[in-house]
Every structure is written in C-alpha cells, then in structure tokens.
Write a protein that holds these residues in place. Sequence first.
Motif, PDB file in Angstrom:
ATOM      1  N   ILE A 143       0.920  -1.217  -0.157  1.00  5.71           N
ATOM      2  CA  ILE A 143       0.130   0.190   0.196  1.00  5.71           C
ATOM      3  C   ILE A 143       1.025   1.264  -0.008  1.00  5.71           C
ATOM      4  O   ILE A 143       1.838   1.278   0.836  1.00  5.71           O
ATOM      5  N   ILE A 144       0.692   2.105  -0.847  1.00  2.00           N
ATOM      6  CA  ILE A 144       1.358   3.258  -1.134  1.00  2.00           C
ATOM      7  C   ILE A 144       0.640   4.713  -0.928  1.00  2.00           C
ATOM      8  O   ILE A 144      -0.487   4.446  -1.480  1.00  2.00           O
ATOM      9  N   ASP A 145       0.992   5.586  -0.175  1.00  2.00           N
ATOM     10  CA  ASP A 145       0.525   6.848  -0.151  1.00  2.00           C
ATOM     11  C   ASP A 145       1.266   7.780  -0.975  1.00  2.00           C
ATOM     12  O   ASP A 145       2.280   8.120  -1.108  1.00  2.00           O
ATOM     13  N   LEU A 146       0.225   8.141  -2.263  1.00  2.00           N
ATOM     14  CA  LEU A 146       0.566   8.942  -3.321  1.00  2.00           C
ATOM     15  C   LEU A 146       0.545  10.573  -2.986  1.00  2.00           C
ATOM     16  O   LEU A 146       1.010  11.372  -3.503  1.00  2.00           O
ATOM     17  N   GLY A 147       0.081  10.885  -1.614  1.00  3.40           N
ATOM     18  CA  GLY A 147       0.024  12.203  -1.125  1.00  3.40           C
ATOM     19  C   GLY A 147      -1.339  12.811  -1.691  1.00  3.40           C
ATOM     20  O   GLY A 147      -2.470  11.980  -2.043  1.00  3.40           O
ATOM     21  N   SER A 148      -1.490  14.235  -1.478  1.00  2.00           N
ATOM     22  CA  SER A 148      -2.792  14.699  -1.757  1.00  2.00           C
ATOM     23  C   SER A 148      -2.812  15.210  -3.307  1.00  2.00           C
ATOM     24  O   SER A 148      -1.907  14.599  -4.034  1.00  2.00           O
ATOM     25  N   SER A 149      -4.048  15.333  -3.730  1.00  2.00           N
ATOM     26  CA  SER A 149      -4.336  15.705  -5.018  1.00  2.00           C
ATOM     27  C   SER A 149      -3.258  16.811  -5.581  1.00  2.00           C
ATOM     28  O   SER A 149      -2.843  16.987  -6.610  1.00  2.00           O
ATOM     29  N   ALA A 150      -3.260  17.957  -4.484  1.00  2.00           N
ATOM     30  CA  ALA A 150      -2.143  18.738  -4.898  1.00  2.00           C
ATOM     31  C   ALA A 150      -0.675  18.350  -4.943  1.00  2.00           C
ATOM     32  O   ALA A 150      -0.054  18.718  -5.863  1.00  2.00           O
ATOM     33  N   TYR A 217      -4.342   6.777  -2.582  1.00  2.00           N
ATOM     34  CA  TYR A 217      -3.244   5.485  -2.218  1.00  2.00           C
ATOM     35  C   TYR A 217      -3.651   4.536  -3.285  1.00  2.00           C
ATOM     36  O   TYR A 217      -4.786   4.426  -3.981  1.00  2.00           O
ATOM     37  N   LEU A 218      -2.506   3.797  -3.514  1.00  2.00           N
ATOM     38  CA  LEU A 218      -2.427   2.574  -4.370  1.00  2.00           C
ATOM     39  C   LEU A 218      -2.109   1.344  -3.489  1.00  2.00           C
ATOM     40  O   LEU A 218      -1.255   1.310  -2.646  1.00  2.00           O
ATOM     41  N   LEU A 219      -2.785   0.294  -3.788  1.00  2.00           N
ATOM     42  CA  LEU A 219      -2.783  -0.635  -3.112  1.00  2.00           C
ATOM     43  C   LEU A 219      -2.719  -1.909  -3.984  1.00  2.00           C
ATOM     44  O   LEU A 219      -3.517  -2.124  -4.915  1.00  2.00           O
ATOM     45  N   ARG A 220      -1.737  -3.178  -3.650  1.00  2.00           N
ATOM     46  CA  ARG A 220      -2.137  -4.337  -4.462  1.00  2.00           C
ATOM     47  C   ARG A 220      -1.817  -5.606  -3.617  1.00  2.00           C
ATOM     48  O   ARG A 220      -1.267  -5.537  -2.672  1.00  2.00           O
ATOM     49  N   ILE A 221      -2.710  -6.247  -4.007  1.00  2.00           N
ATOM     50  CA  ILE A 221      -2.794  -7.683  -3.138  1.00  2.00           C
ATOM     51  C   ILE A 221      -2.547  -8.868  -3.805  1.00  2.00           C
ATOM     52  O   ILE A 221      -3.194  -8.908  -4.757  1.00  2.00           O
TER      53      ILE A 221
END
Length: 254
Positions: A143-150, A217-221
């Motif tokens: 799971i990756i936190d991509l940050g805010s839209s800004a 967020y992006l997540l891969r299972i």
Amino acid sequence: MTISTIESKGNTINVGNAEELMAVRRKSGRCKMKWLITAQICTTILILLMIGTFYLVGYPLMKERQIITYITNITPNISEYKENIVTLYTLDPVASTFCFDDGKYGQIISDWSVYNRRSDIDFNHYKAGSFSVGIEGSMVGTIIDLGSSADLQQKYKYQETVGGSQGFASIHRKNNTIVILKGASYNHTFQLMEESEELFREGKSTASTSVKLGHVYLLRITDRNDAGFERIIKMLVISYTSSEWVTIRWEVLI
C-alpha cells in the motif's frame, strides 16, 4: 311513358312520370356521393392532423428519449455506475474491514460469533490510525500513499481543474504499470507513475500506512499460494475522524 297510379290494397297512389322518378333517384345518389366524398375528405384531414401532431410533438419527444437512452448507455467503465464509496468503523464488528471484490464489508456475524468473510483492507486494528492490507491467510500486499491531489499535480505537472479531481480520476493500469494524466485532461495522454515499480514488487503480510485526509493511495494484493491472483485498487480518503471512522472512494484497476 307516363305512370299515373299504382293500386295497392284498394288504394290509389299518384306517382308521376318515370322521368321524375329517375330524377329523384339521381338526386339521392348525388347526395350520397357528396356525403361519401365529404366523409373521405374529413377523414383525410383528420389523418393529416394526427400525422402533423405526431411529428410536431410525439416525434421530438421520442428522439429526446432515444438520445437520453444513448447517453445513459455509454459505459466506458462499469465502476462509473457504482457509488464505490465506503465507510470503515473501528468499533463495528462487521464494518472495520472491506472486500473490494464484491464491495461488501469483510466480516459477518453468524451463529452468535464474528467471522471473517473476505477482508482486503483493515482500518485501525493492526496499526492505529492506519490502513492495513495482506491481512488474511496467504495474502500479501503493498500500500502506497501518493499524497494529496495537490501533491500529485505538483509532481506530475498535469493541468488540474477546480476541486483537484483529475489526478485521481486519471490513474489507471496499463499492463504492469500505473499511469497518470499528462498535460490537459481533454488530450487523454498519460505518463508513467514513479510509484509503479514499487507497487509491483512482492508484497508482505500486514502492510500498513497512515490514514490521511485527502490523500490518494495505491494498493496491490496477491496470494502466495495462487500466482494468478492479483487485485490493484486506487483509493481517496474523503472523510476521516481519527481512530473512529474513515470514508474512502475506491476503484479496482483492471
């Protein structure tokens, strides 16, 4: 030839001559013909009025319905017809985990017990104030936190619109990479995301990251026992109360 009288049951009826009788019949025939012609003309006018009314009123309405139906049936992505919004609650025995496959909560209450049905993600239990994935059986996750839209707009330099929604909307999968908008949204051009490589690495059990309001967020299972299983999801945190509940918009990337 002149017909003067006709005797019937002892009575005498004056009829007149044959020419007068024929004239009466011809007059009667002409009246009937005029009536039939008038009836046909009226019927024709009525039919024309009905056709005109249809084309002036009914046909435009029918075309409008067809256009609306056509627009409604445009389905570039089935997820557009789903709400794809869910709230997870720390203290709820059922609604603290979620399954992205069927869009239902991960646990159930049955036979006076709580059972795990299928849980792709957990909120706040494995790590306080965090999302956790790869939380059951042989499942592992990233799971990756991509940050805010800004943050995304600043990093990838695409043109954003009011509300900052184009970045999240544009994220999608292309083979074994993840791409995001490049330039203006109406150009439909995309660029590779730097986080793509990290996402497709081997996951781990109970991978966690902090929940932050407005972050993407992006997540891969994946499944260690099933090489063919893979599920990739993008999420946006749209509401959050620390340690109590979190609301996300989500979409499975196919």
